[in-house]
Write an enzyme that holds these catalytic residues in place. Structure first.
Site, PDB file in Angstrom:
ATOM      1  N   THR A 144       2.015  -7.646   2.126  1.00 52.37           N
ATOM      2  CA  THR A 144       1.718  -6.282   1.708  1.00 52.37           C
ATOM      3  C   THR A 144       1.381  -5.401   2.906  1.00 52.37           C
ATOM      4  O   THR A 144       0.758  -5.868   3.875  1.00 52.37           O
ATOM      5  CB  THR A 144       0.547  -6.255   0.697  1.00 52.37           C
ATOM      6  OG1 THR A 144       0.125  -4.909   0.510  1.00 52.37           O
ATOM      7  CG2 THR A 144      -0.646  -7.081   1.136  1.00 52.37           C
ATOM      8  N   SER A 179      -9.046  -4.783   0.089  1.00 57.95           N
ATOM      9  CA  SER A 179      -9.423  -5.448  -1.170  1.00 57.95           C
ATOM     10  C   SER A 179      -9.348  -6.956  -0.930  1.00 57.95           C
ATOM     11  O   SER A 179      -8.734  -7.401   0.055  1.00 57.95           O
ATOM     12  CB  SER A 179      -8.461  -5.082  -2.308  1.00 57.95           C
ATOM     13  OG  SER A 179      -7.265  -5.850  -2.211  1.00 57.95           O
ATOM     14  N   TYR A 181      -7.691  -9.064  -2.776  1.00 50.98           N
ATOM     15  CA  TYR A 181      -6.266  -9.423  -2.931  1.00 50.98           C
ATOM     16  C   TYR A 181      -5.532  -9.249  -1.594  1.00 50.98           C
ATOM     17  O   TYR A 181      -4.819 -10.147  -1.140  1.00 50.98           O
ATOM     18  CB  TYR A 181      -5.619  -8.544  -4.018  1.00 50.98           C
ATOM     19  CG  TYR A 181      -4.146  -8.352  -3.803  1.00 50.98           C
ATOM     20  CD1 TYR A 181      -3.240  -9.348  -4.142  1.00 50.98           C
ATOM     21  CD2 TYR A 181      -3.656  -7.184  -3.207  1.00 50.98           C
ATOM     22  CE1 TYR A 181      -1.880  -9.185  -3.897  1.00 50.98           C
ATOM     23  CE2 TYR A 181      -2.315  -7.014  -2.962  1.00 50.98           C
ATOM     24  CZ  TYR A 181      -1.428  -8.009  -3.307  1.00 50.98           C
ATOM     25  OH  TYR A 181      -0.100  -7.849  -3.056  1.00 50.98           O
ATOM     26  N   LYS A 185      -3.642 -12.000   1.244  1.00 48.71           N
ATOM     27  CA  LYS A 185      -2.298 -11.893   1.853  1.00 48.71           C
ATOM     28  C   LYS A 185      -2.382 -12.056   3.373  1.00 48.71           C
ATOM     29  O   LYS A 185      -1.481 -12.614   4.000  1.00 48.71           O
ATOM     30  CB  LYS A 185      -1.672 -10.542   1.493  1.00 48.71           C
ATOM     31  CG  LYS A 185      -1.380 -10.373   0.014  1.00 48.71           C
ATOM     32  CD  LYS A 185      -0.010 -10.916  -0.331  1.00 48.71           C
ATOM     33  CE  LYS A 185       0.304 -10.740  -1.789  1.00 48.71           C
ATOM     34  NZ  LYS A 185       1.722 -10.898  -2.100  1.00 48.71           N
TER      35      LYS A 185
HETATM   36  N1  USQ Z   1      -4.458   5.570  -6.784  1.00 54.48           N
HETATM   37  C1  USQ Z   1      -4.839   6.782  -7.342  1.00 54.48           C
HETATM   38  N2  USQ Z   1      -4.860   6.888  -8.699  1.00 54.48           N
HETATM   39  C2  USQ Z   1      -4.511   5.859  -9.525  1.00 54.48           C
HETATM   40  C3  USQ Z   1      -4.129   4.624  -8.950  1.00 54.48           C
HETATM   41  C4  USQ Z   1      -4.117   4.516  -7.580  1.00 54.48           C
HETATM   42  O1  USQ Z   1      -5.158   7.754  -6.625  1.00 54.48           O
HETATM   43  O2  USQ Z   1      -4.559   6.042 -10.744  1.00 54.48           O
HETATM   44  C5  USQ Z   1      -4.394   5.423  -5.327  1.00 54.48           C
HETATM   45  C6  USQ Z   1      -5.197   4.250  -4.798  1.00 54.48           C
HETATM   46  O3  USQ Z   1      -6.557   4.584  -4.622  1.00 54.48           O
HETATM   47  C7  USQ Z   1      -4.455   3.927  -3.497  1.00 54.48           C
HETATM   48  C8  USQ Z   1      -3.011   4.309  -3.795  1.00 54.48           C
HETATM   49  O4  USQ Z   1      -3.056   5.146  -4.955  1.00 54.48           O
HETATM   50  O5  USQ Z   1      -4.933   4.732  -2.455  1.00 54.48           O
HETATM   51  C9  USQ Z   1      -2.094   3.123  -4.062  1.00 54.48           C
HETATM   52  O6  USQ Z   1      -2.653   2.361  -5.104  1.00 54.48           O
HETATM   53  P1  USQ Z   1      -1.805   1.324  -5.973  1.00 54.48           P
HETATM   54  O7  USQ Z   1      -2.673   0.886  -7.112  1.00 54.48           O
HETATM   55  O8  USQ Z   1      -0.475   1.887  -6.293  1.00 54.48           O
HETATM   56  O9  USQ Z   1      -1.544   0.161  -4.916  1.00 54.48           O
HETATM   57  P2  USQ Z   1      -2.483  -1.046  -4.423  1.00 54.48           P
HETATM   58  O10 USQ Z   1      -3.656  -1.283  -5.256  1.00 54.48           O
HETATM   59  O11 USQ Z   1      -2.755  -0.812  -2.973  1.00 54.48           O
HETATM   60  O12 USQ Z   1      -1.555  -2.308  -4.595  1.00 54.48           O
HETATM   61  C10 USQ Z   1      -0.163  -2.220  -4.856  1.00 54.48           C
HETATM   62  C11 USQ Z   1       0.328  -3.530  -5.471  1.00 54.48           C
HETATM   63  C12 USQ Z   1       0.154  -4.642  -4.468  1.00 54.48           C
HETATM   64  C13 USQ Z   1       0.825  -4.263  -3.162  1.00 54.48           C
HETATM   65  C14 USQ Z   1       0.297  -2.927  -2.653  1.00 54.48           C
HETATM   66  C15 USQ Z   1       0.988  -2.419  -1.444  1.00 54.48           C
HETATM   67  O13 USQ Z   1      -0.369  -3.834  -6.658  1.00 54.48           O
HETATM   68  O14 USQ Z   1       0.710  -5.838  -4.984  1.00 54.48           O
HETATM   69  O15 USQ Z   1       0.551  -5.258  -2.228  1.00 54.48           O
HETATM   70  O16 USQ Z   1       0.522  -1.956  -3.675  1.00 54.48           O
HETATM   71  S1  USQ Z   1      -0.081  -1.469  -0.400  1.00 54.48           S
HETATM   72  O17 USQ Z   1      -0.776  -0.465  -1.189  1.00 54.48           O
HETATM   73  O18 USQ Z   1       0.730  -0.839   0.621  1.00 54.48           O
HETATM   74  O19 USQ Z   1      -1.033  -2.382   0.157  1.00 54.48           O
END
Ligand code: USQ
Length: 382
Positions: A144, A179, A181, A185
């Protein structure tokens, strides 16, 4: 090529299985339905029901003619994984078999322990089973972008050359996850890197950003072949959530300032990135790392885009910043490199108005199933 997909029931695992069989590979899938069980336990079921793996495999065979063997079991159990690897002897292994959600890993001690034990034990077992039953197999691991966090310098593709007191050495790029999770990774990468150095295994580690979308070339004509579509706070990713919120008339949940910046990609591109990685494998003794995303957006930009397209479709889409349940930088520098997969031939599918409209229209067909109570439950990260 004989390809084993670990986590073949998941949001990405099942679409990958169909895609790779469509490209002429011999594919088998393995899953223990962990994701389904956790969603049920936390009462955050995906938007629509998805057939079980045996049913999906039969449906796919009926439309494509391809037969995909199914193994149902827990890859953290040695006897099970040994049996699977011994009987299928893969040449390529796609490893998605992890608890995939950052918010779930921050829910409570039990969820944290499950995430740690599952993710690390499965990765270790994959390495050990590979060594014992198919030592030349290429492992394609889904990592990730969150392994890097949001540092105040450019993010390189996996490695950083450090000069110290006149000497130079290439190191894994510094990692600092946001996090538990994401931390598992990082630990996976460390395990893989250790055994790359120790045993000369071949690994591609794909640092993936948040994925969006539902449709792939293989499922567009058959709704029962669609992947899970979670829109809840625990398992849904941000853009999929915003699309469901727009359709439900629920104000878009921008967390905090909304300037959190990430690299995103369409589900179709995930499948192609995995395909391209398999087609030109890492060499023995190589840990090859690609940053897997195609476009960079802030949360505010995503919300505004969804609002514009939703309004065009006659929806009333409000944006309502809410208290951020996560502990993360809400404004930060973000400049990650991502050229490796483009050099391998990736042709990105960008986030156009049409792509968003197609997702909204699909979600609209299931509007009655949307549970407003699943959208924002404020799992505090700190
Ligand atoms: N966010 C909002 N509002 C929401 C949901 C999320 O503002 O309703 C924000 C979060 O705070 C974050 C961003 O959007 O800053 C991305 O959140 P996300 O829930 O889309 O992604 P994340 O929790 O980081 O995890 C997801 C996948 C995970 C993958 C990761 C890639 O679930 O498996 O590894 O994206 S990354 O984010 O680049 O680490």
């Amino acid at each position: 090529m004989r390809i084993l997909i670990l986590g073949g029931d998941g949001y990405l695992g099942w679409p990958t299985a169909m895609h790779l069989t469509g490209q002429g590979h011999e594919v088998a899938v393995v899953d223990n339905y962990l994701r389904r069980r956790l969603c049920r336990e936390e009462n955050v079921e995906p938007l629509f029901e998805v057939p079980n793996l045996h049913e999906r495999v039969d449906l796919w065979e009926s439309v494509s003619g391809y037969k995909v063997p199914v193994f149902v079991g827990d890859l953290s159990e040695w006897d099970f994984i040994a049996e699977v690897f011994k009987s299928f002897t893969p040449e390529g292994i796609v490893h998605y078999a992890e608890q995939p959600a950052a918010p779930y890993s921050m829910l409570n001690r039990r969820a944290a322990t499950l995430t740690l034990l599952n993710n690390l034990t499965v990765t270790a077992n994959v390495i050990f089973a590979g060594r014992e039953f198919c030592p030349d197999a290429h492992i394609v691991k889904i990592g990730t972008m969150g392994e890097y966090g949001t540092p105040n310098i450019d993010i390189e593709e996996g490695w950083l050359e450090v000069e110290h007191k006149g000497r130079r050495q290439n190191f894994l790029y510094p990692r600092q996850a946001g996090s538990l999770y994401h931390t598992t990774k990082i630990m996976d990468t460390d395990l893989l890197w250790f055994y790359v150095r120790m045993w000369g295994i071949r690994v591609t580690d794909l640092m993936q950003g948040p994925v969006y979308g539902l449709f792939t070339d293989e499922n567009a004509d058959m709704e029962q072949l669609l992947p899970f579509f979670n829109y809840d706070e625990l398992f849904g990713t941000v853009l999929n959530r915003f699309v469901v919120q727009a359709v439900a008339g629920y104000p878009l949940t921008v967390y905090g300032k909304g300037e959190q910046t990430r690299g995103y990609l369409n589900i179709k591109d995930t499948l192609n990135c995995v395909y391209l990685s398999l087609e030109s494998p890492a060499k023995p003794g190589e840990l090859r790392i690609f940053n897997q995303f195609t476009e960079i957006f802030t949360v505010n930009q995503l919300a505004e885009h969804v609002q514009r397209v939703g309004t065009g479709l006659g929806m009333n889409v409000e944006i309502k910043p809410v208290k951020n349940p996560r502990k993360e930088a809400e404004e930060h520098y973000y400049n990650p490199k991502h050229t490796g997969l483009l050099e391998l031939g990736l042709q990105p599918h960008y986030l156009t108005d049409e792509v968003l409209a197609e997702m909204m229209e699909a979600v609209l067909r299931h509007k009655d199933l949307i549970q407003h109570g699943h959208i924002y439950r404020q799992v505090k990260w700190a």
